[in-house]
Write a protein that holds these residues in place. Structure first.
Motif, PDB file in Angstrom:
ATOM      1  N   GLN A  81       0.816  -1.231   0.000  1.00 26.37           N
ATOM      2  CA  GLN A  81       0.000   0.000   0.000  1.00 26.37           C
ATOM      3  C   GLN A  81       0.845   1.275   0.000  1.00 26.37           C
ATOM      4  O   GLN A  81       0.321   2.378   0.023  1.00 26.37           O
ATOM      5  N   ILE A  82       2.152   1.097  -0.011  1.00 28.30           N
ATOM      6  CA  ILE A  82       3.036   2.265   0.035  1.00 28.30           C
ATOM      7  C   ILE A  82       3.295   2.792  -1.374  1.00 28.30           C
ATOM      8  O   ILE A  82       3.583   2.025  -2.297  1.00 28.30           O
ATOM      9  N   ILE A  83       3.211   4.084  -1.527  1.00 27.37           N
ATOM     10  CA  ILE A  83       3.602   4.748  -2.780  1.00 27.37           C
ATOM     11  C   ILE A  83       4.983   5.351  -2.534  1.00 27.37           C
ATOM     12  O   ILE A  83       5.168   6.147  -1.604  1.00 27.37           O
ATOM     13  N   LEU A  84       5.949   4.962  -3.346  1.00 25.12           N
ATOM     14  CA  LEU A  84       7.298   5.519  -3.182  1.00 25.12           C
ATOM     15  C   LEU A  84       7.371   6.854  -3.912  1.00 25.12           C
ATOM     16  O   LEU A  84       6.935   6.972  -5.068  1.00 25.12           O
ATOM     17  N   TRP A  90       5.063  14.653  -3.453  1.00 20.51           N
ATOM     18  CA  TRP A  90       4.722  13.628  -4.443  1.00 20.51           C
ATOM     19  C   TRP A  90       3.339  13.025  -4.177  1.00 20.51           C
ATOM     20  O   TRP A  90       2.476  12.976  -5.052  1.00 20.51           O
ATOM     21  N   GLY A  91       3.130  12.543  -2.971  1.00 22.80           N
ATOM     22  CA  GLY A  91       1.864  11.893  -2.648  1.00 22.80           C
ATOM     23  C   GLY A  91       0.691  12.852  -2.729  1.00 22.80           C
ATOM     24  O   GLY A  91      -0.417  12.469  -3.117  1.00 22.80           O
ATOM     25  N   ALA A 226       4.083   7.958   0.332  1.00 16.96           N
ATOM     26  CA  ALA A 226       2.690   8.248   0.690  1.00 16.96           C
ATOM     27  C   ALA A 226       1.959   6.934   0.909  1.00 16.96           C
ATOM     28  O   ALA A 226       2.394   5.871   0.445  1.00 16.96           O
ATOM     29  N   TRP A 227       0.893   7.031   1.638  1.00 17.80           N
ATOM     30  CA  TRP A 227      -0.044   5.910   1.796  1.00 17.80           C
ATOM     31  C   TRP A 227      -1.426   6.473   1.508  1.00 17.80           C
ATOM     32  O   TRP A 227      -1.775   7.563   2.015  1.00 17.80           O
ATOM     33  N   VAL A 228      -2.165   5.763   0.696  1.00 14.05           N
ATOM     34  CA  VAL A 228      -3.536   6.180   0.386  1.00 14.05           C
ATOM     35  C   VAL A 228      -4.454   5.041   0.798  1.00 14.05           C
ATOM     36  O   VAL A 228      -4.215   3.877   0.409  1.00 14.05           O
ATOM     37  N   ARG A 229      -5.464   5.354   1.592  1.00  9.00           N
ATOM     38  CA  ARG A 229      -6.391   4.300   2.061  1.00  9.00           C
ATOM     39  C   ARG A 229      -6.964   3.574   0.843  1.00  9.00           C
ATOM     40  O   ARG A 229      -7.311   4.240  -0.151  1.00  9.00           O
ATOM     41  N   ARG A 269       1.399   0.959  -6.403  1.00  9.90           N
ATOM     42  CA  ARG A 269       2.655   1.216  -7.134  1.00  9.90           C
ATOM     43  C   ARG A 269       2.414   1.884  -8.491  1.00  9.90           C
ATOM     44  O   ARG A 269       3.367   2.351  -9.104  1.00  9.90           O
ATOM     45  N   ALA A 270       1.154   1.924  -8.930  1.00 11.76           N
ATOM     46  CA  ALA A 270       0.856   2.674 -10.157  1.00 11.76           C
ATOM     47  C   ALA A 270       1.185   4.151  -9.967  1.00 11.76           C
ATOM     48  O   ALA A 270       1.314   4.890 -10.950  1.00 11.76           O
ATOM     49  N   TYR A 271       1.306   4.569  -8.717  1.00 10.84           N
ATOM     50  CA  TYR A 271       1.525   6.000  -8.432  1.00 10.84           C
ATOM     51  C   TYR A 271       2.921   6.279  -7.906  1.00 10.84           C
ATOM     52  O   TYR A 271       3.220   7.398  -7.459  1.00 10.84           O
ATOM     53  N   ASP A 272       3.798   5.260  -7.961  1.00  8.54           N
ATOM     54  CA  ASP A 272       5.190   5.482  -7.535  1.00  8.54           C
ATOM     55  C   ASP A 272       5.856   6.542  -8.407  1.00  8.54           C
ATOM     56  O   ASP A 272       5.555   6.656  -9.605  1.00  8.54           O
ATOM     57  N   VAL A 273       6.801   7.229  -7.812  1.00  7.85           N
ATOM     58  CA  VAL A 273       7.691   8.078  -8.597  1.00  7.85           C
ATOM     59  C   VAL A 273       8.424   7.180  -9.597  1.00  7.85           C
ATOM     60  O   VAL A 273       8.629   5.990  -9.340  1.00  7.85           O
TER      61      VAL A 273
END
Ligand SMILES: Cc1ncc(COP(=O)(O)O)c(C=O)c1O
Length: 394
Positions: A81-84, A90-91, A226-229, A269-273
């Motif tokens: 669930q983590i976005i890097l 970024w998040g 970032a973390w997004v619910r 991970r679709a939203y990772d940098v």
């Protein structure tokens, strides 16, 4: 923890950092130093880049996976669930660009908030969204005030957990309760708290958190996450596509080109940098997070709070006003003080620097932000210089 145990722990922490060039670094709210384990990881990454045959193909997948897992442990979320990211911004921009906005929607921010929490939302104005800046007139946004500010148009409330200029800690549970009841997303920049205070999204599932890596999380600059619910993540529209974003277990096939289609199985991970195998930055950051987890954020928070307590207690009756909250439970690891006059504070700040004590001068006040590598002796030294400097600058 007993005083003796505290002092033993502090020496353990301090020896994992530095050397600090003979200076006392009381400025984690500005920049956190790399622990030595992270320096070693950075050196290893550098060596591998100098001699690239050392870079293993698997490392492109393993490093981001490891970092995700570590960051997930830090906030009580599964690693997937983590976005890097490369920043706290970024998040926030993921949400600002990805949420399905409607004309006349509203985003609420604070007029005197740290700019990183405000800027990302401004792009939503292109969709007819209003980014309304609340003039607070008090140190923190209280749940009752938020309740009054919300309208049927409000979709997002974006705040800092810990206020950068004053160290006030926001009542996130209270704001979350209001937002949840009113169907509004509470988005929190946790940069000035996480690492110095524990925070878990499984206990307080706000809509999203975003965090810089280079302060209390002891990473290099240009790190963040970032973390997004999950239910909020499901609302997001794709905003980017990256060739190396693949689900676990799916290998990249560099031998076939020309079968391109967007994936819908990537989750967060679709939203990772882009460039998640960012070896020079993410390898040391992962080592730093691992170190923090090994020590335990609760133990670190206890140490940071003991330093803060000592600083606040030593300033009692000194003529300094403590601008930040002094009560345990209301404060973070940021202590903002003033001798009363911004010009005198600037002189005192210079004297602290001359005495090799590094703090920040913010909004005319002197900001201390001790973290685990600081010792009680360093606080004593800073207080002695502070008291002397006040007398000399009057
Ligand atoms: C509250 C807060 N958020 C974010 C940042 C940094 O923002 P970013 O990581 O997006 O560059 C800072 C640093 O100064 C900060 O104090």
């Amino acid at each position: 923890m007993s005083l003796l145990a505290q002092r033993q722990t502090q020496h353990g922490y301090a020896s994992a950092f530095g050397p600090f060039d003979g200076r006392i670094w009381l400025n984690a709210a500005h920049e956190g130093p790399l622990p030595r384990v992270a320096v070693a990881a950075a050196e290893a990454a550098l060596r591998e880049k100098v001699t690239p045959h050392l870079i293993q193909d698997d490392a492109f997948v393993d490093l981001p996976q490891r970092l995700r897992r570590l960051l997930g442990r830090l906030i009580g979320a599964p690693g997937e669930q983590i976005i890097l990211g490369n920043s706290a911004s970024w998040g926030l921009q993921v949400l600002a660009n990805g949420l399905p906005w409607r004309e006349r929607d509203e985003v609420l921010v604070l007029a005197d908030e740290f700019p990183a929490t405000v800027f990302p939302w401004l792009v939503t104005e292109r969709h007819g969204v209003t980014v309304r800046q609340i003039e607070l007139g008090e140190p923190v946004l209280q749940p009752e005030r938020l309740e009054r500010e919300l309208s049927a148009r409000t979709r997002v409330v974006a705040v800092n957990w810990v206020r950068s200029l004053t160290g006030h800690v926001v009542d996130l549970a209270g704001l979350h309760e209001v937002c949840e009841r009113r169907g509004v997303h509470l988005v929190v920049n946790v940069t000035q708290g996480l690492g110095a205070l524990p925070f878990a999204v499984d206990a307080l599932p706000v809509a999203s958190i975003s965090c810089s890596g280079f302060k209390w999380l002891l990473g290099p600059y240009a790190t963040g996450f970032a973390w997004v619910r999950p239910d909020v993540l499901d609302e997001l529209n794709p905003i980017q596509a990256y060739w190396l974003a693949l689900p676990d277990g799916v290998d990249l096939d560099l031998n076939h080109e020309g079968e391109y289609s967007l994936r819908d199985d990537l989750g967060a991970r679709a939203y990772d940098v882009f460039g998640t195998a960012n070896f020079l930055n993410f390898a040391p950051w992962a080592a730093a997070i691992e170190y923090l987890l090994e020590q335990g954020v609760s133990a670190i928070a206890g140490h940071d709070q003991a330093l803060v307590e000592q600083l606040i207690a030593a300033l009692e009756g000194s003529g300094y006003e403590v601008v930040s909250p002094t009560e345990a439970g209301e404060r973070a690891a940021i202590v903002v003080v003033s001798a009363g006059d911004p010009r005198q504070n600037a002189d005192i700040y210079r004297r602290l620097a001359q005495n090799r004590i590094d703090v920040a001068l913010r909004a005319g006040n002197i900001r201390f932000s001790p973290h685990l590598y600081n010792t009680f002796d360093e606080i004593d030294r800073a207080v002695a210089v502070l008291i002397e400097a006040r007398a000399l600058t009057r």
